[in-house]
Scaffold this active site. Structure first.
Site, short mmCIF file in Angstrom:
data_model
loop_
_atom_site.label_atom_id
_atom_site.label_comp_id
_atom_site.label_asym_id
_atom_site.label_seq_id
_atom_site.Cartn_x
_atom_site.Cartn_y
_atom_site.Cartn_z
N SER A 143 39.46 41.06 38.36
CA SER A 143 38.39 41.08 39.36
C SER A 143 37.30 40.05 39.09
O SER A 143 36.55 39.69 40.01
CB SER A 143 37.77 42.47 39.45
OG SER A 143 37.02 42.77 38.29
N LYS A 182 30.58 43.18 36.84
CA LYS A 182 30.42 42.42 38.07
C LYS A 182 29.29 41.41 37.89
O LYS A 182 28.60 41.40 36.89
CB LYS A 182 30.10 43.34 39.25
CG LYS A 182 31.12 44.45 39.51
CD LYS A 182 32.49 43.90 39.90
CE LYS A 182 33.50 45.04 40.02
NZ LYS A 182 34.90 44.51 40.21
#
Length: 282
Positions: free
Chosen positions: A46, A107
């Protein structure tokens, strides 16, 4: 009889000292993990291309102050507030506790409190201004047991390399956020996450996205899809990713120490994870 009693007492004291020493060591490790820094393992694609599955990172705990999420192993009950809190900068890579499941996520900070975030056809805008995007040459990454990871989002981009060995070829778009943070993202084309918003980031919240824009369960993705369901509370941030300590290709066997060294990827250790920042970008 007295001699036996003295021996038993010495054994009890020895066991007591051992238990105390173990407790001190555990508390020391927990304290370092919770207040200074801890290791972190990347299990997915990701955050590609910056982070690969199999990377091991050092995450610092102090840059943003401390909250319940700072305590390692998810031991602390949730409580509001942050000690010596300082907001991240746009572009920082952060580790956080998922606000519902309390799983660790990693993230990049895209939106700060009060920002309006919008994504149209994969192009990001912040506060009504398109983020600078520069298409880069295709990036080729050697395929190994960790790359691409098992989530399948990048498997279709595996092709034969010049030497006949499989490589992962991904299209790269370089973004520059307000404030100057510059980093590479992967844009595979049309996907369900390519259109979002406009969305205003609430007070004391942060909008987070993965660099693999079409394969990241981030603030754009709903909770039922394992996403973050919008911006996350600042209190959920556990720390800032600083550096790659080492990286492995997935072939190491726990019972074979030699394989631990053979599995190391060259050129990954020591990679600085703080984004480059250009001046005068608003």
């Amino acid at each position: 009889m007295a001699k036996k009693a003295a021996t038993d007492k010495a054994k009890d004291e020895s066991w007591g000292k051992t238990i105390r020493d173990i407790a001190v060591i555990l508390l020391l490790v927990l304290g370092i993990h919770s207040f200074i820094a801890k290791p972190f393992y990347i299990p997915s694609d990701s955050m590609m291309p910056v982070l690969l599955s199999g990377d091991r990172l050092i995450v610092s705990k102090y840059p943003y102050g401390w909250s319940y999420a700072s305590v390692s192993f998810h031991l602390a009950p949730k409580f509001a507030g942050r000690l010596f809190g300082k907001l991240p900068e746009r572009g920082d890579i952060v580790v956080l506790e998922h606000p519902v499941t309390r799983e660790d996520y990693i993230k990049r900070v895209i939106g700060l409190p009060g920002d309006t975030i919008e994504v149209k056809a994969g192009a990001l805008s912040i506060n009504g201004k398109p983020v600078k995007r520069e298409v880069q040459p295709m990036l080729s990454i050697p395929v190994d047991a960790n790359t691409p990871s098992g989530d399948g989002s990048l498997s279709r981009n595996v092709v034969p390399g010049a030497d006949g060995q499989p490589v992962l070829e991904v299209p790269i778009v370089r973004e520059t956020l307000p404030g100057g943070a510059t980093f590479d993202t992967i844009d595979l084309g049309a996907s369900q996450l390519d259109d979002y918003g406009p969305y205003k980031v609430p007070a004391d919240h942060l909008f987070l996205m993965g660099d693999n824009r079409d394969g990241s369960a981030d603030s754009r993705a709903p909770l039922e899809a394992k996403g973050l369901g919008g911006a996350v509370p600042f209190d959920a941030i556990a720390g800032r990713a600083e550096i790659i300590s080492f990286s492995t290709d997935g072939t190491a066997k726990w019972y074979n120490p030699l394989s631990w060294f053979q599995a190391l990827r060259s050129g990954r250790a020591g990679t600085d994870l703080r984004p480059e920042r250009q001046a005068n970008i608003n």
